[in-house]
Design an enzyme around this catalytic site. Sequence first.
Site, mmCIF file in Angstrom:
data_model
loop_
_atom_site.group_PDB
_atom_site.id
_atom_site.type_symbol
_atom_site.label_atom_id
_atom_site.label_comp_id
_atom_site.label_asym_id
_atom_site.label_seq_id
_atom_site.Cartn_x
_atom_site.Cartn_y
_atom_site.Cartn_z
ATOM 1 N N ASP A 60 0.837 -1.203 0.000
ATOM 2 C CA ASP A 60 0.000 0.000 0.000
ATOM 3 C C ASP A 60 0.880 1.264 0.000
ATOM 4 O O ASP A 60 0.373 2.385 -0.064
ATOM 5 C CB ASP A 60 -1.015 0.001 1.141
ATOM 6 N N SER A 61 2.207 1.070 0.008
ATOM 7 C CA SER A 61 3.121 2.184 -0.274
ATOM 8 C C SER A 61 2.808 2.766 -1.644
ATOM 9 O O SER A 61 3.234 3.892 -1.963
ATOM 10 C CB SER A 61 4.578 1.710 -0.216
ATOM 11 N N ASP A 99 -1.113 -6.202 -0.249
ATOM 12 C CA ASP A 99 -1.362 -5.511 1.017
ATOM 13 C C ASP A 99 -2.843 -5.193 1.133
ATOM 14 O O ASP A 99 -3.435 -4.655 0.193
ATOM 15 C CB ASP A 99 -0.614 -4.170 0.982
ATOM 16 N N LYS A 129 -1.161 -9.337 3.032
ATOM 17 C CA LYS A 129 -0.406 -8.832 4.190
ATOM 18 C C LYS A 129 -1.307 -7.901 4.981
ATOM 19 O O LYS A 129 -2.005 -7.077 4.392
ATOM 20 C CB LYS A 129 0.857 -8.097 3.739
ATOM 21 N N GLU A 131 -1.327 -5.412 8.677
ATOM 22 C CA GLU A 131 -0.496 -4.782 9.703
ATOM 23 C C GLU A 131 -1.092 -5.018 11.085
ATOM 24 O O GLU A 131 -2.318 -5.009 11.254
ATOM 25 C CB GLU A 131 -0.393 -3.274 9.441
ATOM 26 N N GLU A 198 9.366 -3.949 10.439
ATOM 27 C CA GLU A 198 9.743 -2.666 9.815
ATOM 28 C C GLU A 198 10.277 -1.671 10.842
ATOM 29 O O GLU A 198 9.639 -1.407 11.874
ATOM 30 C CB GLU A 198 8.527 -2.060 9.089
HETATM 31 O O1 KIV Z 1 3.498 -1.118 1.568
HETATM 32 C C1 KIV Z 1 4.671 -1.537 1.545
HETATM 33 O O2 KIV Z 1 5.435 -1.281 0.610
HETATM 34 C C2 KIV Z 1 5.121 -2.344 2.659
HETATM 35 C C3 KIV Z 1 6.566 -2.722 2.709
HETATM 36 C C4 KIV Z 1 7.361 -1.552 3.077
HETATM 37 C C5 KIV Z 1 6.806 -3.858 3.598
HETATM 38 O O3 KIV Z 1 4.356 -2.658 3.510
#
Ligand code: KIV
Length: 295
Positions: A60-61, A99, A129, A131, A198
């Site tokens: 989600d970056s 994510d 993924k 969090e 992280e």
């Molecule tokens: O969203 C992302 O890119 C991430 C990584 C930094 C692990 O969660």
Amino acid sequence: MSSFPTAGNGKVTVPGILQRKSGVTPENSSPAKITCLTAYDYPTARLLDEAGVDILLVGDSLAMVVLGYESTLPVTLEEMLHHARAVRRGTRHALLVADMPYGSYHDDPMEAVRHAVRFVKEAGAEAVKIEGGERRMDLIARLVEAEIPVMGHIGLTPQSVNTFGGFRVQGRTEEAGEKLLRDARAVEAAGAFSIVLESIPRELAAKITAELRIPTIGIGAGPDCDGQVLVINDLLGLTFGHQPKFARRYADIGQIISNAAAEYIRDVQKGNFPADEESYHLPAELRGAAVTRRR
Ligand code: KIV
């Protein structure tokens, strides 16, 4: 390119990633570290996959490095799905992890499962993924029950930016370290197949890595994790502003793009682009009469 690759022929799978935990091989040898990179589009996914990365994460970056938001919070489920589908089309060998964006798993657990199912059914993700540590235990267990492998993520979880008051290194006190250790244990106990650590002290990441049976994948967590992940835009020099110290830049694609664009602009302005060889032509017999040039 197949949308739903099957195991075999070097395809990276969830059981294959579990096997890569340091010290779990029968002879207790150290397997190669797990490599993970983010990807958000077809060409990047294809290049990274062909380079041999183990895991492609549609992070989600995306919100920050591609869509230009200040945090990861605004990106929507539909946007994540759109990019995950593009990455799927470019991925053959790597394990594809998506994510779950902020708000897609924070309310009703059944809705969270439905959202995760969309990543699997509509985007071909092989895992999601999420969090959070102890407080995500029930959700991780539900997702695993629904046959959706889960990668955990603790430490500096960017979706907690407002709670943390900024993007800050986590786990620097004894108490905070203990809490992260409990979070890591909880994620493992709930059934996750791996966990991202992280921006935490190297020593703490090493301790968590030594204790867990699932692989740890570090970003800003030192070299002792079972694997590493970086945001592809950081690695390629395609970001603006502050760069965290762990984000090693392997190329300066931003500068290459700027130079190429400036050269193109100069060439067009001076009439040097396109050249005659870059133009289509009428058949020879029709040329003379038809070609007129405005002056
Ligand atoms: O969203 C992302 O890119 C991430 C990584 C930094 C692990 O969660």
